[in-house]
Design a protein around this motif. Sequence first.
Motif, PDB file in Angstrom:
ATOM      1  N   ILE A 192     -12.120  78.928  28.449  1.00  0.00           N
ATOM      2  CA  ILE A 192     -12.017  79.136  29.694  1.00  0.00           C
ATOM      3  C   ILE A 192     -11.390  78.184  30.678  1.00  0.00           C
ATOM      4  CG2 ILE A 192     -13.773  79.623  31.565  1.00  0.00           C
ATOM      5  CD1 ILE A 192     -15.653  80.944  29.638  1.00  0.00           C
ATOM      6  N   LYS A 193     -11.456  76.788  30.535  1.00  0.00           N
ATOM      7  CA  LYS A 193     -11.135  75.915  31.281  1.00  0.00           C
ATOM      8  C   LYS A 193      -9.625  76.053  31.075  1.00  0.00           C
ATOM      9  CE  LYS A 193     -15.057  72.663  31.373  1.00  0.00           C
ATOM     10  NZ  LYS A 193     -15.400  71.464  30.863  1.00  0.00           N
ATOM     11  N   GLY A 194      -9.051  76.354  29.850  1.00  0.00           N
ATOM     12  CA  GLY A 194      -7.525  76.153  29.498  1.00  0.00           C
ATOM     13  C   GLY A 194      -7.110  77.555  30.166  1.00  0.00           C
ATOM     14  N   LYS A 240      -4.178  77.383  32.942  1.00  0.00           N
ATOM     15  CA  LYS A 240      -2.891  78.142  32.994  1.00  0.00           C
ATOM     16  C   LYS A 240      -2.579  79.007  34.084  1.00  0.00           C
ATOM     17  CE  LYS A 240      -0.769  81.426  29.843  1.00  0.00           C
ATOM     18  NZ  LYS A 240      -0.903  82.240  28.647  1.00  0.00           N
ATOM     19  N   ARG A 241      -3.811  79.470  34.764  1.00  0.00           N
ATOM     20  CA  ARG A 241      -3.555  80.571  35.834  1.00  0.00           C
ATOM     21  C   ARG A 241      -3.073  79.733  37.121  1.00  0.00           C
ATOM     22  NH1 ARG A 241      -1.989  84.958  34.888  1.00  0.00           N
ATOM     23  NH2 ARG A 241      -2.569  85.491  36.944  1.00  0.00           N
ATOM     24  N   LEU A 242      -3.940  78.574  37.277  1.00  0.00           N
ATOM     25  CA  LEU A 242      -3.476  77.673  38.284  1.00  0.00           C
ATOM     26  C   LEU A 242      -2.276  77.283  38.358  1.00  0.00           C
ATOM     27  CD1 LEU A 242      -4.720  76.198  40.859  1.00  0.00           C
ATOM     28  CD2 LEU A 242      -5.213  74.349  39.405  1.00  0.00           C
ATOM     29  N   ILE A 268       0.716  78.337  41.091  1.00  0.00           N
ATOM     30  CA  ILE A 268       1.390  77.104  41.971  1.00  0.00           C
ATOM     31  C   ILE A 268       3.099  77.193  41.756  1.00  0.00           C
ATOM     32  CG2 ILE A 268       1.805  74.535  42.212  1.00  0.00           C
ATOM     33  CD1 ILE A 268      -1.542  74.470  41.279  1.00  0.00           C
ATOM     34  N   LEU A 269       3.296  77.230  40.316  1.00  0.00           N
ATOM     35  CA  LEU A 269       4.643  76.865  40.012  1.00  0.00           C
ATOM     36  C   LEU A 269       5.283  78.378  39.673  1.00  0.00           C
ATOM     37  CD1 LEU A 269       4.385  74.114  37.550  1.00  0.00           C
ATOM     38  CD2 LEU A 269       4.925  73.980  39.893  1.00  0.00           C
ATOM     39  N   GLY A 270       4.756  79.429  39.594  1.00  0.00           N
ATOM     40  CA  GLY A 270       5.274  80.768  39.135  1.00  0.00           C
ATOM     41  C   GLY A 270       5.554  80.949  37.676  1.00  0.00           C
ATOM     42  N   LYS A 271       5.787  82.082  37.351  1.00  0.00           N
ATOM     43  CA  LYS A 271       5.773  82.352  35.891  1.00  0.00           C
ATOM     44  C   LYS A 271       7.091  81.553  35.352  1.00  0.00           C
ATOM     45  CE  LYS A 271       3.544  86.726  35.355  1.00  0.00           C
ATOM     46  NZ  LYS A 271       3.707  87.994  34.779  1.00  0.00           N
TER      47      LYS A 271
END
Length: 87
Positions: free
Chosen positions: A27-29, A33-35, A39-42
Amino acid sequence: MHCVNVLVVVLKLLLRKIERLKKSLSIKGYLFKRLVIRILGKPRIKGKLYLIYLKKNTLLHMYDECGCDVYGLNKENLLPLCHKFRK
């Protein structure tokens, strides 16, 4: 016999803790990844991408997320790819 039962109980408890830890890390990973994506985009490559496989004298040109051109010096190296990825 009592020692064996205690050992079994301890092993079961350890296995449960390991499973909970794996779920927590998963879950943390995922959240990390979503964060990063927020922030940076895909992640994407801008420009042209060519991969060269020197052992088989093959060149791959990846032109979008769905397509790839494959070039090679001899037919024997390309046939397995044709059979595997033919639609």
